[in-house]
Write an enzyme that holds these catalytic residues in place. Structure first.
Site, short mmCIF file in Angstrom:
data_model
loop_
_atom_site.label_atom_id
_atom_site.label_comp_id
_atom_site.label_asym_id
_atom_site.label_seq_id
_atom_site.Cartn_x
_atom_site.Cartn_y
_atom_site.Cartn_z
N ARG A 1 0.82 -1.22 0.00
CA ARG A 1 0.00 0.00 0.00
C ARG A 1 0.85 1.26 0.00
O ARG A 1 0.48 2.26 0.62
CB ARG A 1 -0.94 0.04 1.21
CG ARG A 1 -2.07 -0.93 1.18
CD ARG A 1 -3.29 -0.34 0.46
NE ARG A 1 -4.23 -1.41 0.14
CZ ARG A 1 -5.24 -1.76 0.92
NH1 ARG A 1 -5.46 -1.12 2.02
NH2 ARG A 1 -6.03 -2.74 0.56
N ARG B 1 -3.92 6.35 0.69
CA ARG B 1 -4.52 7.55 1.30
C ARG B 1 -3.61 8.35 2.21
O ARG B 1 -3.93 9.48 2.56
CB ARG B 1 -5.78 7.15 2.08
CG ARG B 1 -6.97 6.98 1.17
CD ARG B 1 -8.15 6.45 1.95
NE ARG B 1 -7.79 5.17 2.56
CZ ARG B 1 -8.65 4.37 3.16
NH1 ARG B 1 -9.91 4.71 3.26
NH2 ARG B 1 -8.26 3.21 3.67
N ARG C 1 -7.69 10.59 -6.30
CA ARG C 1 -8.79 9.66 -6.07
C ARG C 1 -10.12 10.36 -5.86
O ARG C 1 -11.16 9.90 -6.34
CB ARG C 1 -8.49 8.79 -4.82
CG ARG C 1 -7.65 7.55 -5.06
CD ARG C 1 -8.37 6.50 -5.86
NE ARG C 1 -9.78 6.36 -5.48
CZ ARG C 1 -10.24 5.78 -4.40
NH1 ARG C 1 -9.42 5.24 -3.55
NH2 ARG C 1 -11.53 5.72 -4.16
N ASP D 1 -6.35 -3.60 -7.41
CA ASP D 1 -6.93 -4.16 -6.19
C ASP D 1 -7.14 -5.65 -6.43
O ASP D 1 -7.30 -6.07 -7.57
CB ASP D 1 -8.26 -3.48 -5.86
CG ASP D 1 -8.73 -3.84 -4.46
OD1 ASP D 1 -8.31 -3.15 -3.51
OD2 ASP D 1 -9.46 -4.82 -4.30
N TYR E 1 -14.14 -12.95 0.43
CA TYR E 1 -14.99 -11.82 0.05
C TYR E 1 -16.23 -12.28 -0.73
O TYR E 1 -17.32 -11.76 -0.53
CB TYR E 1 -14.20 -10.80 -0.78
CG TYR E 1 -13.26 -9.97 0.06
CD1 TYR E 1 -13.76 -9.04 0.97
CD2 TYR E 1 -11.88 -10.11 -0.04
CE1 TYR E 1 -12.90 -8.27 1.75
CE2 TYR E 1 -11.02 -9.34 0.75
CZ TYR E 1 -11.54 -8.42 1.63
OH TYR E 1 -10.70 -7.67 2.41
O1 CP3 Z 1 0.28 0.36 -3.31
C1 CP3 Z 1 -0.17 -0.81 -3.32
O2 CP3 Z 1 0.14 -1.67 -2.46
C2 CP3 Z 1 -1.05 -1.24 -4.47
C3 CP3 Z 1 -2.41 -1.07 -4.24
C4 CP3 Z 1 -3.31 -2.11 -3.60
C5 CP3 Z 1 -4.67 -1.80 -3.35
N1 CP3 Z 1 -5.30 -2.91 -2.90
C6 CP3 Z 1 -5.31 -0.48 -3.56
C7 CP3 Z 1 -6.31 -0.10 -2.57
C8 CP3 Z 1 -3.13 -3.44 -3.23
C9 CP3 Z 1 -1.86 -4.26 -3.26
C10 CP3 Z 1 -4.39 -3.94 -2.80
C11 CP3 Z 1 -4.62 -5.33 -2.36
C12 CP3 Z 1 -5.79 -5.62 -1.54
N2 CP3 Z 1 -7.07 -5.17 -1.67
C13 CP3 Z 1 -5.78 -6.57 -0.48
C14 CP3 Z 1 -4.58 -7.36 -0.06
C15 CP3 Z 1 -3.67 -6.53 0.75
C16 CP3 Z 1 -4.12 -6.35 2.17
O3 CP3 Z 1 -4.27 -5.19 2.58
O4 CP3 Z 1 -4.26 -7.36 2.86
C17 CP3 Z 1 -7.08 -6.64 0.06
C18 CP3 Z 1 -7.54 -7.49 1.21
C19 CP3 Z 1 -7.89 -5.75 -0.72
C20 CP3 Z 1 -9.34 -5.48 -0.56
C21 CP3 Z 1 -9.53 -4.08 -0.17
N3 CP3 Z 1 -9.51 -3.01 -1.05
C22 CP3 Z 1 -9.65 -3.56 1.16
C23 CP3 Z 1 -9.72 -4.37 2.42
C24 CP3 Z 1 -9.68 -2.16 1.06
C25 CP3 Z 1 -9.70 -1.17 2.19
C26 CP3 Z 1 -10.91 -0.34 2.33
C27 CP3 Z 1 -10.57 0.94 3.07
O5 CP3 Z 1 -11.10 1.96 2.68
O6 CP3 Z 1 -9.75 0.90 4.03
C28 CP3 Z 1 -9.59 -1.85 -0.32
C29 CP3 Z 1 -9.55 -0.49 -0.92
C30 CP3 Z 1 -8.20 -0.09 -1.39
N4 CP3 Z 1 -7.51 -0.75 -2.36
C31 CP3 Z 1 -7.45 1.05 -0.95
C32 CP3 Z 1 -6.26 1.05 -1.72
C33 CP3 Z 1 -5.15 2.06 -1.69
C34 CP3 Z 1 -7.79 2.05 0.14
C35 CP3 Z 1 -9.00 2.80 -0.04
C36 CP3 Z 1 -9.07 3.86 -1.08
O7 CP3 Z 1 -8.07 4.49 -1.52
O8 CP3 Z 1 -10.23 4.14 -1.46
#
Ligand code: CP3
Length: 350
Positions: A23, A27, A36, A72, A147
């Site tokens: 990540r 954010r 975003r 994602d 999921y």
């Molecule tokens: O920079 C990086 O690492 C690449 C981006 C990345 C995202 N998702 C973008 C994202 C990666 C590698 C992921 C993988 C991902 N997505 C995982 C595995 C990694 C982990 O954290 O265990 C999982 C479980 C997801 C599913 C998912 N997508 C979740 C649980 C969330 C969080 C929701 C929140 O708002 O906290 C997301 C949304 C998401 N995907 C965000 C990012 C940067 C954050 C929210 C946003 O920017 O809107």
């Protein structure tokens, strides 16, 4: 290309310990929030120029040793027509979860060039820009299944476990389909230019080892075997996996990613020294004063003991509250402490 990340994945000697952050685009960066806005994340992922910009943002701030394509784990599922919304602050939500034989028919095979051309285009564009290796990724079958079955994030994964134990035939079929999807998705990213892949089995730590071995390991193995011939290093990551590290390593991965709950040296012993290790600073530490971050990071480096095969990372993704400057200092610390024999590395080893 600065290749110390790839060298470490292969357990070759490196000039400095490589570092990147799960990540690292996200954010905690104001420039990320600016782009975003409140667009849905899956929508954002469909625009290659935006994906390129978001992937590059953290690299402009700090000399990270790898980039990860901004995407994602739910992208390939949405790409085959499963309606998914990613709720800000919670995670992916499905109005119609997958729980029955009939539901399984909604999961058709992924055709990457047709279903997710934006991702492959973003990878090609990024390769033209980058001086460091590019990581592609996928969710592992179990974490994707969680999921799909729950219909959203869940603390205990009760419905997922109910399916795993109560409907073994449906479970096996679901895991097979997801393993195929994962292989197809990863192969396409590698063919487009990804130089390493990470498989996120983020929630697998909710399982007991026996159930992991029987109901998850075979499908995780399919994923790693399915990309092995392409010759790029693979990273196998999960959270809370202390008791699963041995079977996870048997399932596959050149590098095993660990969270902070197990000291890095103990984790490496479990994984075996024929593998690399990635981790494992608690991301919450990055919200503490710098002296604490520094001391904890040096402890991690000390536990790695300069053995080839360590990729420095957090034990899970960067938290949104993290000061960007702390991460930048952390990158410098990892590099300086592991460069020429220095005070810092020696201090961490004590
Ligand atoms: O920079 C990086 O690492 C690449 C981006 C990345 C995202 N998702 C973008 C994202 C990666 C590698 C992921 C993988 C991902 N997505 C995982 C595995 C990694 C982990 O954290 O265990 C999982 C479980 C997801 C599913 C998912 N997508 C979740 C649980 C969330 C969080 C929701 C929140 O708002 O906290 C997301 C949304 C998401 N995907 C965000 C990012 C940067 C954050 C929210 C946003 O920017 O809107």
């Amino acid at each position: 290309m600065r290749d110390r990340f790839l060298r470490a994945c292969r357990r070759q000697p490196v000039d400095r310990t490589p570092v990147w952050f799960m990540r690292q685009a996200g954010r905690y960066l104001p420039e990320y929030r600016e782009i975003r806005g409140d667009r849905d994340i899956l929508e954002t992922c469909r625009h290659p120029e935006v994906v390129v910009e978001l992937s590059l943002q953290p690299l402009r701030r700090m000399p990270l040793d790898a980039a990860i394509v901004f995407s994602d784990i739910m992208v390939p599922l949405e790409a085959i027509g499963i309606p998914i919304r990613v709720a800000s602050g919670t995670g992916p939500v499905l109005e119609e979860p997958i729980r029955s034989e009939a539901d399984l028919r909604r999961l058709r095979p992924l055709v990457p060039e047709e279903d997710e051309p934006y991702l492959l285009e973003a990878i090609r564009l990024l390769r033209a820009e980058l001086q460091v290796p590019l990581i592609g990724f996928a969710g592992a079958p179990f974490t994707l299944a969680s999921y799909l079955v729950e219909g959203g994030p869940s603390r205990d994964l009760a419905r997922t476990k109910a399916l795993l134990h109560g409907e073994p035939t449906i479970w096996a079929r679901l895991m097979e389909v997801l393993a195929d999807l994962c292989v197809t998705h990863l192969r396409a990213q590698i063919e487009a230019g990804a130089q390493a892949v990470q498989v996120f089995d983020s929630w697998v730590g909710t399982l007991e080892p026996e159930d992991y071995e029987r109901a998850v390991l075979p499908y995780a193995r399919t994923v790693f075997q399915g990309v092995a011939d392409l010759g790029v290093p693979s990273i196998h990551f999960g959270v809370g996996t202390g008791e699963l590290l041995r079977p996870m390593a048997r399932a596959g991965g050149d590098v095993i990613g660990v969270d902070w709950r197990v000291p890095l040296d103990a984790a490496w012993e479990r994984v075996g020294t024929d593998r690399g290790i990635q981790g494992n600073l608690d991301p919450a530490i990055c919200l503490a004063p710098w002296e604490v971050v520094r001391a904890k990071a040096l402890r991690v480096l000390g536990r790695a003991g300069g053995r080839p095969g360590h990729v420095f990372n957090l034990g899970h993704g960067v938290l949104p509250e993290t000061p960007p400057d702390t991460l930048a200092r952390l990158v410098d610390l990892v590099h300086t402490a592991t460069g020429e024999p220095g005070e810092d590395a020696a201090a961490g080893a004590r």
